[in-house]
Scaffold this active site. Sequence first.
Site, PDB file in Angstrom:
ATOM      1  CB  SER A 114      35.231  48.076  34.198  1.00  0.00           C
ATOM      2  OG  SER A 114      35.158  48.538  35.533  1.00  0.00           O
ATOM      3  CB  CYS A 115      38.599  44.421  37.347  1.00  0.00           C
ATOM      4  SG  CYS A 115      38.455  42.704  36.779  1.00  0.00           S
ATOM      5  N   GLY A 116      39.606  44.488  34.159  1.00  0.00           N
ATOM      6  CA  GLY A 116      40.713  44.165  33.279  1.00  0.00           C
ATOM      7  C   GLY A 116      41.437  42.897  33.658  1.00  0.00           C
TER       8      GLY A 116
END
Length: 282
Positions: A114-116
């Site tokens: 989910s770090c982008g």
Amino acid sequence: MGRVTERRKVLRIRDGAVSTRPDTLVAEEPLEIRLNGKPLAITMRTPGDDFALAAGFLVSEGVLATAADLQNIVYCAGATADGTNTYNVVDVRSAPGLDLPDFTLERNVYTSSSCGLCGKASLDAVRTTTRWPIAGTPAVRVTPELLAALPERLRAAQRVFDRTGGLHAAALFTEGGELLDIKEDVGRHNAVDKLVGRALQNGDLPLSRTILLVSGRASFELAQKAVMAGIPVLAAVSAPSSLAVDLAAEAGLTLVGFLRGSSMNVYAGEERIALREASAQG
């Protein structure tokens, strides 16, 4: 030291009948991982197999690849201001002289699904750090029938799930379907780290003739951990993410999703799936 499960009182409502009763919950506590005395990461996990979890995490980070890379792992005494040891902080000591990666912000962040971070940077990071390229491993072939039997074998071996219903599991199987090891945790990524860390401690890396099965979905992070450990086949009972499929295709990982009963989807690495000719044509 933290326990795997804890008891809490709950209000139970069944068909209009109300009662109170104790319920068994899976424990969740933070674990801080330090490398040679310096804080590196914090993960929420189910207590137990903490040393294996830390070792496996550092395999996925490209720090450790063999048992010789690891000097020791200890709980940090006096982890709180009053000197109490919470057993929630571990320090991993790498072997003297081991060349360590440069832990920049990007180097730390990309392990989270989910770090982008952009996909290309994530894929490049894994490709350039793995010491066990899957493309060079011995040919592993598995049948759909063998894969279909694995979720039931994993479920039968989940001891804590039976009491709580709140744990993910990850299991390693031989290419013949024999269960090698299973770990449970509130985080499926932690369960995989515990498997890989135990394999590192036992001198079993790379896991080039194994199948990794995970409960739930297959994220980029789980595909990354499989690649970093040299695992050629990753199967999940739910869906993979798009980036997990991209990584599998680039790294040569066989990625199977929606493994339920006799049904499954093969998203990458189909050359390792031994199909009967008639089935393949249909």
